[in-house]
Motif scaffolding. Structure first.
Motif, PDB file in Angstrom:
ATOM      1  N   LYS A 198      -7.604   4.022  10.464  1.00  0.00           N
ATOM      2  CA  LYS A 198      -8.466   3.464   9.194  1.00  0.00           C
ATOM      3  C   LYS A 198      -7.558   3.144   8.090  1.00  0.00           C
ATOM      4  N   SER A 199      -7.726   2.109   7.448  1.00  0.00           N
ATOM      5  CA  SER A 199      -7.000   1.656   6.376  1.00  0.00           C
ATOM      6  C   SER A 199      -7.457   2.821   5.177  1.00  0.00           C
ATOM      7  N   ASN A 200      -6.678   3.069   4.268  1.00  0.00           N
ATOM      8  CA  ASN A 200      -6.892   3.776   3.089  1.00  0.00           C
ATOM      9  C   ASN A 200      -7.798   5.072   3.131  1.00  0.00           C
ATOM     10  N   LYS A 229      -1.629  -3.718  13.923  1.00  0.00           N
ATOM     11  CA  LYS A 229      -2.535  -3.395  14.882  1.00  0.00           C
ATOM     12  C   LYS A 229      -2.410  -3.722  16.128  1.00  0.00           C
ATOM     13  N   PRO A 288       1.617   1.405   6.042  1.00  0.00           N
ATOM     14  CA  PRO A 288       0.085   1.183   5.690  1.00  0.00           C
ATOM     15  C   PRO A 288      -0.448  -0.065   5.008  1.00  0.00           C
ATOM     16  N   TRP A 312      -4.916   9.514   7.808  1.00  0.00           N
ATOM     17  CA  TRP A 312      -3.532   9.437   7.773  1.00  0.00           C
ATOM     18  C   TRP A 312      -2.821  10.562   7.600  1.00  0.00           C
ATOM     19  N   ASN A 344       0.807  -1.122  -0.162  1.00  0.00           N
ATOM     20  CA  ASN A 344       0.103   0.022   0.003  1.00  0.00           C
ATOM     21  C   ASN A 344       0.976   1.350   0.004  1.00  0.00           C
ATOM     22  N   SER A 362      -2.087   0.557   9.664  1.00  0.00           N
ATOM     23  CA  SER A 362      -3.407   0.502   9.394  1.00  0.00           C
ATOM     24  C   SER A 362      -4.055  -0.388  10.342  1.00  0.00           C
ATOM     25  N   ASP A 363      -5.508  -0.206  10.396  1.00  0.00           N
ATOM     26  CA  ASP A 363      -6.363  -0.888  11.468  1.00  0.00           C
ATOM     27  C   ASP A 363      -6.697  -2.314  10.773  1.00  0.00           C
ATOM     28  N   THR A 406      -2.150  -3.637   4.574  1.00  0.00           N
ATOM     29  CA  THR A 406      -3.284  -4.159   5.123  1.00  0.00           C
ATOM     30  C   THR A 406      -3.428  -5.637   5.151  1.00  0.00           C
TER      31      THR A 406
END
Length: 180
Positions: free
Chosen positions: A144-146, A131, A102, A151, A44, A125-126, A104
């Motif tokens: 939260k991812s993306n 995490k 970042p 971020w 990512n 990322s969550d 996932t």
């Protein structure tokens, strides 16, 4: 009897005392965010590089190699240091200001633990295993991812607030010491 053994990290090798201001000067780093790992689509990194196109007063440092490196180099404003190991890698960790991860898809993320042992606040990322290592708002941030806005907000916060970086970094190191 059954016990759980977590992954461990060499806290003597990955240590804030390895900070080297000559590294910072040689690369012209101001407040710097570090990523260490494979340079691949599934990490990512396009997301991260896009965020740093909008960041002022902060540098993104990428350490590693992989199939996506050439594409990222064309699109981003990051500093690419290539594949590093040993003392060189440990000095880079300690010489940066915070760590960004970042991905996932990772199940653990040993680099996150190495960054924590180096005294860096960590943004992850969550989604995925990292995490589970980071204590949100204590040793870094689980984001939260993306979510580009979230971020960017946390990255800018760490760039601006040296006291917060120090506090979160201290807690990161403390947590890593328990996983030596």
């Amino acid at each position: 009897k059954v016990g759980i053994f977590s992954h461990g990290v060499d806290v003597n090798k990955f240590n804030p005392n390895n900070r080297d201001d000559n590294i910072r000067k040689s690369y012209g780093l101001n407040v710097s965010a570090l990523y260490v790992g494979r340079i691949a689509v599934e990490k990512n990194l396009d997301f991260l590089v896009d965020i740093f196109k909008e960041i002022k007063n902060g540098s993104l440092v990428l350490v590693g190699d992989g199939p996506h490196k050439k594409d990222l180099e064309k699109n981003g404003n990051a500093l690419y240091l290539g594949f590093k190991t040993g003392d060189d890698l440990a000095k880079i960790y300690a010489s940066c200001d915070f760590f960004v991860f970042p991905s996932t898809t990772d199940s653990f993320g040993m680099v996150v633990l190495e960054a924590m042992a180096s005294g860096l606040p960590v943004l992850v990322s969550d989604k995925g295993g990292p995490k589970e290592i980071v204590l949100d708002k204590i040793s870094g941030f689980v984001i939260k991812s993306n979510d580009k806005k979230a971020w960017k907000e946390k990255i800018e916060l760490l760039i601006k607030d040296g006291k917060l970086r120090k506090k979160l970094g201290f807690m990161s190191r403390d947590l890593a010491l328990r996983k030596s």
